[in-house]
Design a protein around this motif. Structure first.
Motif, PDB file in Angstrom:
ATOM      1  N   ILE A  43       4.407  39.583  88.330  1.00 46.85           N
ATOM      2  CA  ILE A  43       5.737  39.032  88.609  1.00 46.85           C
ATOM      3  C   ILE A  43       5.863  38.932  90.115  1.00 46.85           C
ATOM      4  N   VAL A  44       6.439  37.834  90.597  1.00 46.68           N
ATOM      5  CA  VAL A  44       6.558  37.603  92.030  1.00 46.68           C
ATOM      6  C   VAL A  44       8.035  37.522  92.422  1.00 46.68           C
ATOM      7  N   VAL A  45       8.411  38.293  93.441  1.00 48.65           N
ATOM      8  CA  VAL A  45       9.758  38.255  94.010  1.00 48.65           C
ATOM      9  C   VAL A  45       9.609  38.035  95.519  1.00 48.65           C
ATOM     10  N   SER A  46      10.608  38.463  96.304  1.00 49.05           N
ATOM     11  CA  SER A  46      10.494  38.354  97.757  1.00 49.05           C
ATOM     12  C   SER A  46      11.140  39.554  98.425  1.00 49.05           C
ATOM     13  N   GLU A  47      10.836  39.724  99.699  1.00 47.96           N
ATOM     14  CA  GLU A  47      11.458  40.779 100.502  1.00 47.96           C
ATOM     15  C   GLU A  47      12.938  40.523 100.728  1.00 47.96           C
ATOM     16  N   MET A  48      13.400  39.330 100.433  1.00 46.31           N
ATOM     17  CA  MET A  48      14.775  38.905 100.714  1.00 46.31           C
ATOM     18  C   MET A  48      15.744  39.298  99.610  1.00 46.31           C
ATOM     19  N   LEU A  97      10.513  46.730  84.912  1.00 44.21           N
ATOM     20  CA  LEU A  97       9.757  46.002  83.892  1.00 44.21           C
ATOM     21  C   LEU A  97       8.262  46.201  84.086  1.00 44.21           C
ATOM     22  N   CYS A  98       7.805  46.155  85.331  1.00 46.66           N
ATOM     23  CA  CYS A  98       6.383  46.372  85.594  1.00 46.66           C
ATOM     24  C   CYS A  98       5.962  47.782  85.206  1.00 46.66           C
ATOM     25  N   GLU A  99       6.826  48.762  85.439  1.00 46.56           N
ATOM     26  CA  GLU A  99       6.515  50.131  85.033  1.00 46.56           C
ATOM     27  C   GLU A  99       6.398  50.233  83.517  1.00 46.56           C
ATOM     28  N   ARG A 100       7.262  49.523  82.796  1.00 45.01           N
ATOM     29  CA  ARG A 100       7.238  49.598  81.333  1.00 45.01           C
ATOM     30  C   ARG A 100       6.034  48.900  80.735  1.00 45.01           C
ATOM     31  N   THR A 101       5.555  47.847  81.383  1.00 44.75           N
ATOM     32  CA  THR A 101       4.533  46.996  80.757  1.00 44.75           C
ATOM     33  C   THR A 101       3.153  47.112  81.394  1.00 44.75           C
ATOM     34  N   GLY A 102       3.068  47.697  82.579  1.00 48.11           N
ATOM     35  CA  GLY A 102       1.790  47.760  83.281  1.00 48.11           C
ATOM     36  C   GLY A 102       1.495  46.531  84.112  1.00 48.11           C
ATOM     37  N   ALA A 103       2.454  45.592  84.183  1.00 49.12           N
ATOM     38  CA  ALA A 103       2.273  44.407  85.028  1.00 49.12           C
ATOM     39  C   ALA A 103       2.390  44.804  86.498  1.00 49.12           C
ATOM     40  N   THR A 104       2.039  43.884  87.379  1.00 46.35           N
ATOM     41  CA  THR A 104       2.031  44.134  88.820  1.00 46.35           C
ATOM     42  C   THR A 104       3.109  43.300  89.499  1.00 46.35           C
ATOM     43  N   LEU A 105       3.853  43.925  90.419  1.00 47.38           N
ATOM     44  CA  LEU A 105       4.872  43.218  91.187  1.00 47.38           C
ATOM     45  C   LEU A 105       4.303  42.819  92.543  1.00 47.38           C
ATOM     46  N   ARG A 106       4.487  41.542  92.904  1.00 46.64           N
ATOM     47  CA  ARG A 106       4.052  41.034  94.202  1.00 46.64           C
ATOM     48  C   ARG A 106       5.226  40.312  94.847  1.00 46.64           C
ATOM     49  N   TRP A 107       5.130  40.030  96.162  1.00 46.32           N
ATOM     50  CA  TRP A 107       6.293  39.438  96.820  1.00 46.32           C
ATOM     51  C   TRP A 107       5.934  38.599  98.033  1.00 46.32           C
ATOM     52  N   PHE A 108       6.825  37.610  98.281  1.00 48.50           N
ATOM     53  CA  PHE A 108       6.796  36.832  99.510  1.00 48.50           C
ATOM     54  C   PHE A 108       7.353  37.692 100.641  1.00 48.50           C
ATOM     55  N   ASN A 111      17.880  41.790  91.962  1.00 50.68           N
ATOM     56  CA  ASN A 111      16.749  40.917  91.630  1.00 50.68           C
ATOM     57  C   ASN A 111      15.430  41.528  92.085  1.00 50.68           C
ATOM     58  N   LEU A 112      15.432  42.830  92.237  1.00 49.05           N
ATOM     59  CA  LEU A 112      14.208  43.555  92.593  1.00 49.05           C
ATOM     60  C   LEU A 112      13.971  44.722  91.649  1.00 49.05           C
ATOM     61  N   VAL A 113      14.965  45.594  91.528  1.00 49.43           N
ATOM     62  CA  VAL A 113      14.800  46.803  90.713  1.00 49.43           C
ATOM     63  C   VAL A 113      14.500  46.484  89.245  1.00 49.43           C
ATOM     64  N   PRO A 114      15.176  45.511  88.600  1.00 47.11           N
ATOM     65  CA  PRO A 114      14.837  45.220  87.199  1.00 47.11           C
ATOM     66  C   PRO A 114      13.378  44.840  86.998  1.00 47.11           C
ATOM     67  N   TRP A 115      12.794  44.134  87.975  1.00 43.97           N
ATOM     68  CA  TRP A 115      11.393  43.717  87.842  1.00 43.97           C
ATOM     69  C   TRP A 115      10.455  44.884  88.137  1.00 43.97           C
ATOM     70  N   ILE A 165      20.293  39.162  85.046  1.00 43.37           N
ATOM     71  CA  ILE A 165      18.881  39.320  85.418  1.00 43.37           C
ATOM     72  C   ILE A 165      18.216  40.372  84.539  1.00 43.37           C
ATOM     73  N   ASN A 166      18.921  41.474  84.292  1.00 44.07           N
ATOM     74  CA  ASN A 166      18.363  42.505  83.417  1.00 44.07           C
ATOM     75  C   ASN A 166      18.161  42.004  82.000  1.00 44.07           C
ATOM     76  N   LEU A 167      19.019  41.097  81.559  1.00 46.77           N
ATOM     77  CA  LEU A 167      18.859  40.552  80.213  1.00 46.77           C
ATOM     78  C   LEU A 167      17.517  39.854  80.075  1.00 46.77           C
ATOM     79  N   VAL A 168      17.146  39.064  81.082  1.00 50.31           N
ATOM     80  CA  VAL A 168      15.839  38.398  81.048  1.00 50.31           C
ATOM     81  C   VAL A 168      14.714  39.423  81.145  1.00 50.31           C
TER      82      VAL A 168
END
Length: 425
Positions: free
Chosen positions: A133-138, A150-161, A143-147, A105-108
Motif C-alpha cells: 500500500i502506498v501513501v505519502s509523508e503529507m 491494515l498492513c499489520e493485520r495482513t502482512g502487507a508492506t506500507l510505502r510512501w512518497f 489517511n496513514l494510521v488505518p493503512w 477511510i477506515n471502512l475501505v
C-alpha cells in the motif's frame, strides 16, 4: 489542480451576516476565525434546516411506513442525491454516509481486511505478505494510521512518497513506488497542514498500469474547490461535512459502484441486511450495506443544506476568493520578521491553509497570545506529525481561510503576530 474560468464572485460582507458566530467577541475583541481547516462555521441556513427537521420531520429512515418516517427517509436520501451531484458521481448509490472522513477511510481499510480473511474475497481487496500500500509523508493521520494497521493485520508492506523542500509531493520515484505489488494508493488531495493541492493524474495513470486502486482524502479539497470524481478518475474519495459549512457527525465515502458492490460489509446490524436467519445472513446492495443501524439523519440533512449554500455561491467562486485571500496572506506574512512558512510560497497549486513558525517562539505561545487578541488559529502538528518531522519542527501555527474570511482578518493576524514578538522578545 483546478483551473478557474472567469468565476463569479460573491459579497463576503453580506455573506458573513449568515454566520451568527462571526458577530461575537473573544477576550474583548471581534472574533477573527482562522481555523476553518479544523472545522468551519455554520450559516443560519444550515442551522435552521436542521432545527426544522427535528421539529417537523423527526423519524427513523428506511423502516417506517408512517408519514414522519417517509419524510425523514426522503430528506436523508435527498441529501445523498445532493452529495452525488456536488462531486459529479454517476449515481447516488455510490455515496456512503458515515460520521467523518476517518470512518470513511477506515471502512475501505477494513473491507480490505475482511476480504483478505475470507476465502471468497474479491482479489482486488485481498492483501497478504508481498503486497504493498502506498501513501505519502503529507497525510493526515486518518489517511496513514488505518493503512499501518491494515498492513499489520495482513502482512502487507506500507510505502510512501516523500516531500520536497517546497512542500510538494515528490513523484520522482513514482514508477518504483507504484509497482506490480501495489494494491492501493491513498493520498491526500489537499494537505491540511501545507495547503498543497496534489494533482493525482500521474499517480492514477501509473496505478492503472499496474492494476492498483486509488483513494483520495478530499477532506480539505471538497469544501474549497470544484471536485469531480469522474474527472479525477480515482476509485474512492473521503470527505467530511463539518469542514464544508455542515454539522459534525457526518462524512462521505464515495466509491465506484462496482467496487462498492464487491466490497464486503464492515459493520453488521440493522438496515444493512437482505435476509437474516440463525444460520447466516445476506447483505443489502450498496450503500445500505455499509450503513448499519440508525444513520446520522439530521446531520445528513444539514450537509445537504450546506451543499445548497456552497452551490449557490459556486465552487469556482469559493476557490477564487480563497486564492485571493491566500495571496494576500502570503504577502502579509512575509513582512513578519523571522517567520517561516511551510508549504508552497506561491498561490499556484495551494489552498487557503498556511502553517508557519516564528523563530524561537513555541507555537503554543503564539496561539495563546493570538487568542488574547481574538484571533483563533490552530497550533500543534495538526494530526500530520510526519510533516513536522520532515521539516524539523515540533509543531506549527496554522491559519486557514474560508468563504467568510476577509483581508481585514489577515491584517488582524499580522498585528497579533507583532504582539507575539513583543511579548517574547
Amino acid at each position: 489542480m483546478t483551473t478557474l474560468a472567469n468565476p463569479t464572485t460573491f459579497d463576503v460582507a453580506a455573506l458573513r451576516a449568515d454566520f451568527p458566530i462571526l458577530g461575537r467577541e473573544v477576550n474583548g475583541h471581534p472574533l477573527v476565525y482562522l481555523d476553518s481547516a479544523n472545522t468551519s462555521q455554520k450559516p443560519r441556513q444550515v442551522l435552521e434546516v436542521m432545527r426544522a427537521h427535528h421539529e417537523r420531520h423527526n423519524g427513523n429512515v428506511s423502516r417506517s411506513v408512517h408519514t414522519l418516517g417517509t419524510e425523514a427517509t426522503l430528506a436523508y436520501e435527498g441529501a445523498r442525491e445532493k452529495v452525488a451531484a456536488f462531486v459529479n458521481a454517476p449515481s447516488a448509490s455510490e455515496v456512503v454516509f458515515g460520521k467523518n472522513s476517518t470512518e470513511a477511510i477506515n471502512l475501505v481499510a477494513y473491507a480490505f481486511s475482511n476480504a483478505s480473511a475470507s476465502a471468497g474475497g474479491d482479489p482486488r481487496f485481498r492483501l497478504g505478505p508481498g503486497d504493498e500500500i502506498v501513501v505519502s509523508e503529507m497525510e493526515h493521520h486518518s489517511n496513514l494510521v488505518p493503512w499501518q494497521l491494515l498492513c499489520e493485520r495482513t502482512g502487507a508492506t506500507l510505502r510512501w512518497f516523500s516531500l520536497t523542500e517546497e512542500g510538494r509531493l515528490d513523484e520522482s520515484s513514482l514508477t518504483e513506488l507504484v509497482n506490480e505489488r501495489t494494491k492501493l494508493v491513498s493520498v491526500v488531495h489537499m494537505s491540511n497542514i501545507l495547503g498543497t493541492i496534489n494533482d493525482p493524474s500521474r499517480i492514477v495513470a501509473r496505478a492503472r498500469e499496474v492494476g492498483a486502486l486509488v483513494m483520495l482524502d478530499c477532506s480539505q479539497s471538497v469544501p474549497h474547490l470544484p471536485v469531480d470524481v469522474q474527472a479525477l478518475g480515482v476509485d474512492f474519495i473521503a470527505f467530511t461535512g463539518h469542514k464544508m459549512l455542515g454539522p459534525t457527525g457526518i462524512g462521505v465515502l464515495w466509491g465506484r459502484g462496482e467496487l462498492l458492490e464487491a466490497m464486503p460489509p464492515v459493520f453488521g446490524g440493522g438496515s444493512m441486511i437482505e435476509t437474516v436467519t440463525m444460520a447466516g445472513s445476506t447483505f443489502a446492495p450498496a450503500p445500505a450495506r455499509f450503513e448499519a443501524g440508525t444513520p446520522p439523519i439530521v446531520e445528513a440533512v444539514g450537509l445537504g443544506a450546506a451543499i445548497d449554500y456552497l452551490s449557490d455561491l459556486g465552487m469556482a467562486a469559493v476557490q477564487a476568493h480563497e486564492q485571493e485571500i491566500t495571496a494576500y496572506a502570503l504577502d502579509a506574512l512575509s513582512s513578519v520578521p523571522t517567520l517561516q512558512i511551510f508549504g508552497p510560497a506561491v498561490v499556484e497549486g495551494r489552498g487557503g491553509t498556511i502553517s508557519f513558525a516564528l523563530e524561537g517562539i513555541h507555537p503554543h505561545d503564539v496561539g495563546q497570545v493570538l487568542d488574547d487578541e481574538g484571533v483563533e488559529v490552530r497550533v500543534g502538528h495538526h494530526c500530520a506529525r510526519p510533516v513536522c518531522v520532515r521539516y524539523g519542527v515540533p509543531a506549527t501555527t496554522r491559519a486557514s481561510f474560508y468563504v467568510y474570511t476577509t483581508t481585514e482578518e489577515v491584517d488582524a493576524l499580522v498585528r497579533g503576530l507583532e504582539r507575539v514578538r513583543k511579548v517574547f522578545g
